[in-house]
Scaffold this motif. Structure first.
Motif, PDB file in Angstrom:
ATOM      1  N   GLU A  64      16.649   7.053  24.590  1.00  0.00           N
ATOM      2  CA  GLU A  64      16.071   6.708  23.290  1.00  0.00           C
ATOM      3  C   GLU A  64      17.056   7.176  22.212  1.00  0.00           C
ATOM      4  N   ILE A  65      17.583   6.239  21.438  1.00  0.00           N
ATOM      5  CA  ILE A  65      18.620   6.558  20.462  1.00  0.00           C
ATOM      6  C   ILE A  65      18.054   6.455  19.044  1.00  0.00           C
ATOM      7  N   ASN A  66      18.191   7.524  18.279  1.00  0.00           N
ATOM      8  CA  ASN A  66      17.684   7.554  16.906  1.00  0.00           C
ATOM      9  C   ASN A  66      18.820   7.679  15.899  1.00  0.00           C
ATOM     10  N   GLN A  67      18.447   7.702  14.642  1.00  0.00           N
ATOM     11  CA  GLN A  67      19.404   7.808  13.537  1.00  0.00           C
ATOM     12  C   GLN A  67      20.274   9.055  13.673  1.00  0.00           C
ATOM     13  N   ASN A  68      21.522   8.936  13.192  1.00  0.00           N
ATOM     14  CA  ASN A  68      22.499  10.036  13.212  1.00  0.00           C
ATOM     15  C   ASN A  68      22.873  10.467  14.626  1.00  0.00           C
ATOM     16  N   THR A  69      22.861   9.507  15.547  1.00  0.00           N
ATOM     17  CA  THR A  69      23.263   9.752  16.928  1.00  0.00           C
ATOM     18  C   THR A  69      24.406   8.822  17.298  1.00  0.00           C
ATOM     19  N   ILE A  70      25.404   9.369  17.987  1.00  0.00           N
ATOM     20  CA  ILE A  70      26.498   8.558  18.523  1.00  0.00           C
ATOM     21  C   ILE A  70      26.275   8.410  20.018  1.00  0.00           C
ATOM     22  N   PHE A  71      26.387   7.177  20.531  1.00  0.00           N
ATOM     23  CA  PHE A  71      26.345   7.016  21.982  1.00  0.00           C
ATOM     24  C   PHE A  71      27.651   6.409  22.469  1.00  0.00           C
ATOM     25  N   LEU A  72      28.085   6.890  23.631  1.00  0.00           N
ATOM     26  CA  LEU A  72      29.373   6.515  24.215  1.00  0.00           C
ATOM     27  C   LEU A  72      29.164   5.638  25.435  1.00  0.00           C
ATOM     28  N   ILE A  73      29.912   4.532  25.498  1.00  0.00           N
ATOM     29  CA  ILE A  73      29.970   3.692  26.687  1.00  0.00           C
ATOM     30  C   ILE A  73      31.395   3.761  27.217  1.00  0.00           C
ATOM     31  N   VAL A  74      31.548   4.173  28.463  1.00  0.00           N
ATOM     32  CA  VAL A  74      32.874   4.354  29.047  1.00  0.00           C
ATOM     33  C   VAL A  74      33.254   3.111  29.849  1.00  0.00           C
ATOM     34  N   PRO A  75      34.548   2.909  30.080  1.00  0.00           N
ATOM     35  CA  PRO A  75      34.990   1.744  30.858  1.00  0.00           C
ATOM     36  C   PRO A  75      34.415   1.754  32.275  1.00  0.00           C
ATOM     37  N   GLY A  76      34.077   0.566  32.751  1.00  0.00           N
ATOM     38  CA  GLY A  76      33.701   0.413  34.145  1.00  0.00           C
ATOM     39  C   GLY A  76      32.245   0.646  34.484  1.00  0.00           C
ATOM     40  N   VAL A  77      31.397   1.001  33.496  1.00  0.00           N
ATOM     41  CA  VAL A  77      29.977   1.198  33.775  1.00  0.00           C
ATOM     42  C   VAL A  77      29.160   0.038  33.210  1.00  0.00           C
ATOM     43  N   VAL A  78      28.055  -0.255  33.853  1.00  0.00           N
ATOM     44  CA  VAL A  78      27.166  -1.321  33.381  1.00  0.00           C
ATOM     45  C   VAL A  78      26.238  -0.743  32.321  1.00  0.00           C
ATOM     46  N   ALA A  79      26.261  -1.324  31.137  1.00  0.00           N
ATOM     47  CA  ALA A  79      25.455  -0.809  30.030  1.00  0.00           C
ATOM     48  C   ALA A  79      24.708  -1.938  29.333  1.00  0.00           C
ATOM     49  N   THR A  80      23.504  -1.630  28.889  1.00  0.00           N
ATOM     50  CA  THR A  80      22.686  -2.545  28.095  1.00  0.00           C
ATOM     51  C   THR A  80      22.097  -1.757  26.939  1.00  0.00           C
ATOM     52  N   TYR A  81      22.076  -2.338  25.742  1.00  0.00           N
ATOM     53  CA  TYR A  81      21.424  -1.648  24.640  1.00  0.00           C
ATOM     54  C   TYR A  81      20.680  -2.648  23.771  1.00  0.00           C
ATOM     55  N   GLN A  82      19.587  -2.169  23.153  1.00  0.00           N
ATOM     56  CA  GLN A  82      18.685  -3.057  22.428  1.00  0.00           C
ATOM     57  C   GLN A  82      18.096  -2.361  21.215  1.00  0.00           C
ATOM     58  N   ALA A  83      18.057  -3.075  20.103  1.00  0.00           N
ATOM     59  CA  ALA A  83      17.453  -2.551  18.883  1.00  0.00           C
ATOM     60  C   ALA A  83      15.938  -2.504  19.023  1.00  0.00           C
ATOM     61  N   ASP A  84      15.326  -1.521  18.402  1.00  0.00           N
ATOM     62  CA  ASP A  84      13.877  -1.395  18.402  1.00  0.00           C
ATOM     63  C   ASP A  84      13.250  -2.596  17.683  1.00  0.00           C
ATOM     64  N   ARG A  85      12.067  -3.007  18.107  1.00  0.00           N
ATOM     65  CA  ARG A  85      11.426  -4.180  17.507  1.00  0.00           C
ATOM     66  C   ARG A  85      10.742  -3.852  16.181  1.00  0.00           C
ATOM     67  N   GLU A  86      10.338  -2.608  16.007  1.00  0.00           N
ATOM     68  CA  GLU A  86       9.671  -2.205  14.772  1.00  0.00           C
ATOM     69  C   GLU A  86      10.649  -1.645  13.741  1.00  0.00           C
ATOM     70  N   ASN A  87      11.608  -0.896  14.222  1.00  0.00           N
ATOM     71  CA  ASN A  87      12.578  -0.244  13.326  1.00  0.00           C
ATOM     72  C   ASN A  87      13.979  -0.427  13.899  1.00  0.00           C
ATOM     73  N   PRO A  88      14.536  -1.673  13.854  1.00  0.00           N
ATOM     74  CA  PRO A  88      15.829  -1.940  14.493  1.00  0.00           C
ATOM     75  C   PRO A  88      16.965  -1.144  13.861  1.00  0.00           C
ATOM     76  N   TRP A  89      17.906  -0.757  14.720  1.00  0.00           N
ATOM     77  CA  TRP A  89      18.997   0.081  14.250  1.00  0.00           C
ATOM     78  C   TRP A  89      20.076  -0.708  13.522  1.00  0.00           C
TER      79      TRP A  89
END
Length: 282
Positions: A64-89
């Motif tokens: 769960e990712i909120n405001q003022n947070t950095i998330f890292l995606i590294v090479p070679g991994v399967v990643a999916t990310y999605q904006a919230d439906r009520e409060n999209p980032w």
């Protein structure tokens, strides 16, 4: 909500040096439920969530990712990310690579187990926004771009170290490796320099870096060797000696274990994937 974005393409990252390469980045206000993935990245991708929230899925784990947070995606991994439906980032994002990147990210608190960074002060956000929004003004000055990007990481490291005081022994050990890796040093030499037991040094490295001091030293030598293969005309033997390997056969053996190829073949057919010239998906 209307989707709005700024896209920055750094065009030719080789101009910015092999230690830290910039590929592309930007700022985006996402629509409700906007989703990307599953996908595998070729380079390191950092997102800074400046407002709103969303979710990130990596290796079947949901964050769960909120405001003022950095998330890292590294090479070679399967990643999916999605904006919230009520409060999209909305977020800033940059794509980077280079032989120093892993070390830089580790020094900012990132690891395989920790892919999130929390910017409670907002200082890191300010620096990154300044970098993204001033790109057009500075795009012909690679030194200015690099200085701003290094400032971004400097602020992250400062904030992370404030919350996670790192062992002075590990700091000194890494500094010793940087300065002496080409002299054939061993873990025993590092422990002797620090005047501590080798077993104690091993425990500190495993706890704070996630790997042994032996692996850290080997990884650093091999990354330096890759840079030399890509950017110099030195012979394989010269590179092996420069990076502190006892002989060329030892160098080739370790190189092949990590990169699944010989140094000579790597030089002839680099394993780096060509950078897409068109605007990439995010």
């Amino acid at each position: 909500m209307e989707k709005r974005e700024i896209f920055v393409d750094f065009n030719n990252p080789s101009n910015l040096g092999h230690a830290l390469n910039l590929y592309y980045g930007g700022w985006e206000v996402c629509c409700a439920g906007h989703k990307f993935g599953p996908a595998v990245r070729q380079h390191y991708l950092l997102h800074y969530v400046t407002a709103g929230k969303g979710r990130l899925w990596i290796n079947n784990k949901c964050y769960e990712i909120n405001q003022n947070t950095i998330f890292l995606i590294v090479p070679g991994v399967v990643a999916t990310y999605q904006a919230d439906r009520e409060n999209p980032w909305e977020y800033c994002w940059i794509c980077i690579d280079g032989y120093e990147v892993e070390t830089i990210l580790n020094n900012c608190g990132f690891s395989k187990e920790n892919i999130l960074f929390y910017d409670k002060s907002g200082v890191v956000q300010e620096v990154l926004l300044k970098f993204i929004f001033s790109f057009e003004k500075n795009k012909h000055n690679e030194y200015k771009l690099l200085s701003q990007l290094y400032d971004f990481f400097a602020q992250m490291k400062k904030l992370w170290k404030k919350d996670n005081i790192k062992s002075i022994y590990v700091e000194k050990a890494i500094d010793f490796i940087y300065k002496n890796f080409g002299d054939g040093i061993s873990v025993n030499d590092i422990a002797a320099y620090l005047k501590i037991d080798r077993t104690y040094l091993y425990r500190l490295f495993k706890k704070e870096c996630g790997i042994s001091p032996q692996k850290y030293l080997l990884d650093f030598r091999l990354k330096t060797a890759v840079n030399k293969l890509e950017s110099s005309d030195k012979s394989i033997a010269e590179i092996a000696e420069y990076c502190g390997f006892s002989d060329i056969s030892a160098f080739c053996h370790q190189f092949k274990k990590v990169y699944n190829d010989t140094p000579l073949n790597y030089r002839r057919y680099p394993q780096r994937v060509a950078i897409e010239k068109n605007k990439p998906d995010r």
